[in-house]
Design an enzyme around this catalytic site. Structure first.
Site, short mmCIF file in Angstrom:
data_model
loop_
_atom_site.label_atom_id
_atom_site.label_comp_id
_atom_site.label_asym_id
_atom_site.label_seq_id
_atom_site.Cartn_x
_atom_site.Cartn_y
_atom_site.Cartn_z
N HIS A 184 0.79 -1.31 -0.08
CA HIS A 184 0.08 0.02 -0.08
C HIS A 184 0.82 1.07 -0.04
O HIS A 184 2.22 1.20 0.01
CB HIS A 184 -0.90 -0.04 1.09
CG HIS A 184 -0.16 -0.24 2.50
ND1 HIS A 184 0.48 0.57 3.10
CD2 HIS A 184 -0.21 -1.02 3.33
CE1 HIS A 184 1.05 0.19 4.23
NE2 HIS A 184 0.73 -0.86 4.44
P1 TYD Z 1 -1.80 -3.16 7.53
O1 TYD Z 1 -1.05 -1.67 7.74
O2 TYD Z 1 -3.01 -3.02 6.92
O3 TYD Z 1 -0.69 -3.98 7.27
P2 TYD Z 1 -0.45 -4.79 5.87
O4 TYD Z 1 -0.55 -3.73 4.96
O5 TYD Z 1 1.16 -5.23 6.21
O6 TYD Z 1 -1.39 -5.90 5.78
O7 TYD Z 1 -2.14 -3.37 9.26
C1 TYD Z 1 -3.13 -4.61 9.26
C2 TYD Z 1 -3.94 -4.51 10.39
O8 TYD Z 1 -3.53 -4.01 11.71
C3 TYD Z 1 -4.89 -3.30 9.98
O9 TYD Z 1 -6.17 -3.75 9.27
C4 TYD Z 1 -5.02 -2.41 11.14
C5 TYD Z 1 -4.33 -2.98 12.06
N1 TYD Z 1 -3.16 -1.78 12.70
C6 TYD Z 1 -3.65 -1.23 13.65
O10 TYD Z 1 -4.59 -1.24 14.28
N2 TYD Z 1 -2.55 -0.19 14.03
C7 TYD Z 1 -1.66 0.23 13.40
O11 TYD Z 1 -0.67 0.77 13.72
C8 TYD Z 1 -1.19 -0.91 12.24
C9 TYD Z 1 -0.14 -0.40 11.45
C10 TYD Z 1 -1.93 -1.65 12.02
#
Ligand code: TYD
Length: 137
Positions: free
Chosen positions: A52
């Protein structure tokens, strides 16, 4: 372009026979104030994370343990950076698509962010990201 503004920043390293120590102090080592830290670990073989871009948040990514590759894309060009030491990190500016791939066993990716968690800041669709980048020019 965002991809060219991304760069490796070397951190202080206090070498010691008892074990080395590195640190980041707000604003001193990286070009933003830290609002949040998160880390990615226990990644099964072959999986990738991130995938992303962010509209406004800046990030700094450190391989605290093990190694992985960060693949950056600005909508036109791709760059792959191998991360394998805990005394440097990659600064990633806003509007940069990133994927973290090729995690070694027991690796830990620590990410420092300039903002609190905000789902509205995410761009999760690569085609939409490319359109936004090209509209910006
Ligand atoms: P995400 O940033 O979407 O990770 P990736 O892109 O590697 O899949 O985060 C995954 C999930 O974790 C997202 O749906 C919400 C949660 N999350 C939080 O609650 N707080 C945070 O600071 C982060 C980075 C993620």
């Amino acid at each position: 372009m965002a991809i060219n503004k991304a760069h490796i920043i070397e951190l202080p390293k206090v070498a010691d026979p008892r074990g080395n120590l590195s640190f980041i102090q707000n604003s001193d080592q990286i070009p933003f104030d830290i609002k949040r830290a998160y880390w990615i670990y226990d990644v099964p073989g072959g999986m990738f994370r991130n995938g992303h871009a962010f509209c406004s948040q800046h990030e700094f990514i450190v391989a605290l343990s093990g190694s992985f590759d960060i693949v950056l894309n600005d909508g036109n060009e791709e760059r792959r950076i191998h991360m394998s030491r805990s005394y440097y990190g990659l600064y990633v500016p806003p509007m940069t698509w990133r994927e973290i791939v090729n995690f070694s066993t027991n690796s830990v990716a620590m990410v420092l962010s300039s903002t609190l968690y905000d789902e509205d800041d995410y761009i999760r669709d690569f085609e939409q990201f490319k359109k936004l980048c090209n509209n910006e020019k």
